[in-house]
Design a protein around this motif. Structure first.
Motif, mmCIF file in Angstrom:
data_model
loop_
_atom_site.group_PDB
_atom_site.id
_atom_site.type_symbol
_atom_site.label_atom_id
_atom_site.label_comp_id
_atom_site.label_asym_id
_atom_site.label_seq_id
_atom_site.Cartn_x
_atom_site.Cartn_y
_atom_site.Cartn_z
ATOM 1 N N GLY A 297 25.934 45.660 57.317
ATOM 2 C CA GLY A 297 26.488 44.198 57.655
ATOM 3 C C GLY A 297 27.228 44.564 59.076
ATOM 4 O O GLY A 297 26.998 43.755 59.917
ATOM 5 N N LEU A 298 27.856 45.511 59.143
ATOM 6 C CA LEU A 298 28.778 45.922 60.157
ATOM 7 C C LEU A 298 28.072 46.127 61.449
ATOM 8 O O LEU A 298 28.305 45.748 62.536
ATOM 9 N N VAL B 45 24.955 45.225 62.038
ATOM 10 C CA VAL B 45 24.000 44.207 62.265
ATOM 11 C C VAL B 45 24.920 43.025 63.136
ATOM 12 O O VAL B 45 24.316 42.525 64.182
ATOM 13 N N THR B 46 26.223 42.810 62.659
ATOM 14 C CA THR B 46 27.048 41.972 63.405
ATOM 15 C C THR B 46 28.020 42.465 64.415
ATOM 16 O O THR B 46 28.802 41.636 64.694
ATOM 17 N N ALA B 47 27.766 43.449 64.803
ATOM 18 C CA ALA B 47 28.672 44.172 65.597
ATOM 19 C C ALA B 47 28.461 43.684 67.137
ATOM 20 O O ALA B 47 27.286 43.188 67.511
ATOM 21 N N GLU B 48 29.458 43.251 67.839
ATOM 22 C CA GLU B 48 29.420 42.467 69.026
ATOM 23 C C GLU B 48 28.772 43.497 70.076
ATOM 24 O O GLU B 48 29.187 44.793 70.138
ATOM 25 N N GLY C 156 23.289 38.483 71.635
ATOM 26 C CA GLY C 156 23.705 39.203 70.358
ATOM 27 C C GLY C 156 23.184 40.679 70.379
ATOM 28 O O GLY C 156 23.617 41.344 69.308
ATOM 29 N N ARG C 157 22.186 41.054 71.199
ATOM 30 C CA ARG C 157 21.782 42.298 70.937
ATOM 31 C C ARG C 157 22.373 43.197 72.437
ATOM 32 O O ARG C 157 22.478 42.720 73.451
#
Length: 158
Positions: free
Chosen positions: A82-83, A85-88, A96-97
């Motif tokens: 989760g960290l 995938v949601t990393a800035e 977001g990529r």
């Protein structure tokens, strides 16, 4: 940051340790009772009421501890995913990529005999492997082979 699943695993670990401790106490009481009796017919009640349930509690506690530790590991993997995938993104990309260079860009397609994936020639999963052979377009068209999720080869490149 801990997930809810990780918080719910701790009672399983506590129950496992409690079962092991209670089982050990019952085994000690059973041993003490058996050691004080000379005749086998007087030892059987201690075996039936203390030692056997004590061993059962120890085994069930060990199972709970193993399950709890496995669940903790699974929860930590999910948390790390989760960290990830949601990393800035580093460059503040709107999509977001992060703008990363492609992992593999070769146009040649390879597969490993007996495998289920087809790869680009410079994919880290097949690069340098002597057993990798060129992809048969019939296998790709029939759907027997799937594209590699690492190098993401496109069918047009073959």
């Amino acid at each position: 940051m801990r997930t809810n699943r990780l918080r719910t695993v701790h009672p399983v670990l506590w129950a496992g340790w409690a079962a092991v401790a209670a089982g050990a106490v019952l085994c000690v009481v059973g041993w003490y009772g058996v050691s004080g009796e000379r005749f086998a017919e007087r030892q059987l009640p201690y075996l039936a009421s203390c030692t056997i349930p004590g061993v059962a509690l120890i085994v069930s506690g060990a199972v709970l501890l193993a399950h709890g530790r496995g669940s903790i590991a699974a929860a930590r993997v999910e948390e790390l995913y989760g960290l990830l995938v949601t990393a800035e993104p580093a460059d503040g990309d709107e999509t977001g990529r992060a703008a990363l260079a492609p992992l593999a860009v070769s146009g040649e397609l390879l597969m490993v005999p007996g495998g289920t994936l087809w790869h680009r020639a410079d994919c880290p999963l097949v690069a340098g492997r002597a057993e990798a052979v060129a992809v048969d377009s019939g296998l790709v068209a029939s759907g027997e082979l799937s594209p590699c999720p690492i190098c993401e080869p496109a069918e047009e490149t073959g």
